[in-house]
Design a protein around this motif. Structure first.
Motif, short mmCIF file in Angstrom:
data_model
loop_
_atom_site.label_atom_id
_atom_site.label_comp_id
_atom_site.label_asym_id
_atom_site.label_seq_id
_atom_site.Cartn_x
_atom_site.Cartn_y
_atom_site.Cartn_z
N GLU A 141 0.79 -1.01 0.08
CA GLU A 141 0.12 -0.30 -0.03
C GLU A 141 0.85 1.34 -0.09
OE1 GLU A 141 0.39 -1.17 4.22
OE2 GLU A 141 0.05 -2.05 2.38
N GLU B 240 1.02 4.37 -2.88
CA GLU B 240 1.20 5.86 -2.53
C GLU B 240 2.11 6.51 -3.08
OE1 GLU B 240 0.61 6.99 1.68
OE2 GLU B 240 -1.00 5.25 2.01
N ALA C 109 -1.92 1.43 -9.47
CA ALA C 109 -2.29 2.14 -8.51
C ALA C 109 -3.08 3.44 -8.98
CB ALA C 109 -0.95 2.79 -7.62
N TRP D 59 -5.28 6.60 -4.37
CA TRP D 59 -3.98 6.43 -3.59
C TRP D 59 -3.49 7.62 -3.31
CZ3 TRP D 59 -2.87 2.30 -0.55
CH2 TRP D 59 -3.70 0.94 -1.08
#
Length: 225
Positions: free
Chosen positions: A38, A42, A174, A179
């Motif tokens: 994750e 980002e 992503a 994000w």
């Protein structure tokens, strides 16, 4: 020991290239990864621009690893490396003296390692370090601030030997709408916690950079652990 790591980018990177990249990153030239999917997502997005979380495995068995988050080091070792590689605003004589002292007393031979594990100085976290050398926050507050927002740590490949061992395993897309918002929320959360819980909450016995300088504290000082 085989480890799974991720690299957030606007590109799919099947084979990271040794010697390529920005020299003014936290730990200088290297390939910057994380062990959290994750977090890579980002890092890979920008406003209105989707990105990728590139996935790799790496065999660390015969690689030398500098773990700046181990008990052997304190936050000033990390700060010394940051001061060497990033551009800090040095607005006062105190900040200049602090920079020179930390570089001379807490330097780490980080360039000799294959891999570095340590904090990542995102915008908020970089400003926390800036506040410390300017004498605004204490050593305790700096330590606490680095854990706000649960930024985690980064895993940086430094040597050609490390680059030769990394294996591309695929990627995940992503979406910037998801994000980028999470990235901004994390940053805002860290700043909000910092100003509400740390920046203005001095405690009795807090150590500031002025005391570290005046007493010429060294890395083995128990108060810095």
């Amino acid at each position: 020991m085989t480890k799974k790591i991720y690299h957030g980018s606007k590109d799919i990177i099947k084979k990271p290239v040794f010697g390529y990249g920005k020299i003014y990153n936290d730990y200088g030239l290297g390939f910057y990864c994380t062990d959290r999917l994750e977090m890579a997502k980002e890092w890979g997005v920008d406003i209105g621009c989707d990105g990728y979380a590139n996935c790799y495995t790496i065999d660390c068995g015969d690689l030398t690893i500098l773990n700046l988050n181990s008990d052997k080091y304190c936050i000033l070792h990390w700060l010394a490396i940051l001061l060497e590689n990033r551009e800090f605003d040095i607005p006062s004589g105190l900040a200049l003296e602090a920079k020179e002292y930390i570089l001379s007393r807490f330097a780490v031979d980080y360039k000799s390692y294959d891999i570095i594990i340590g904090y990542r100085a995102d915008d908020s976290y970089f400003s926390f370090a800036q506040d410390f050398i300017n004498g605004t926050i204490s050593y305790r507050q700096l330590n606490n601030a680095m854990h706000l927002g649960k930024l985690g740590q980064q895993f940086v490949l430094k040597s050609k030997k490390a680059f030769d061992k990394i294996i591309f395993e695929g990627y995940e897309i992503a979406d910037s709408k998801e994000w980028y918002l999470k990235k901004m929320q994390r940053d805002k959360s860290a700043r909000r916690e910092y100003f509400s819980a740390e920046r203005n909450k001095r405690q009795r016995g807090d150590i500031y950079i002025t005391q570290i300088l005046d007493e010429e504290m060294m890395a083995n000082d128990k108060r810095l652990r």
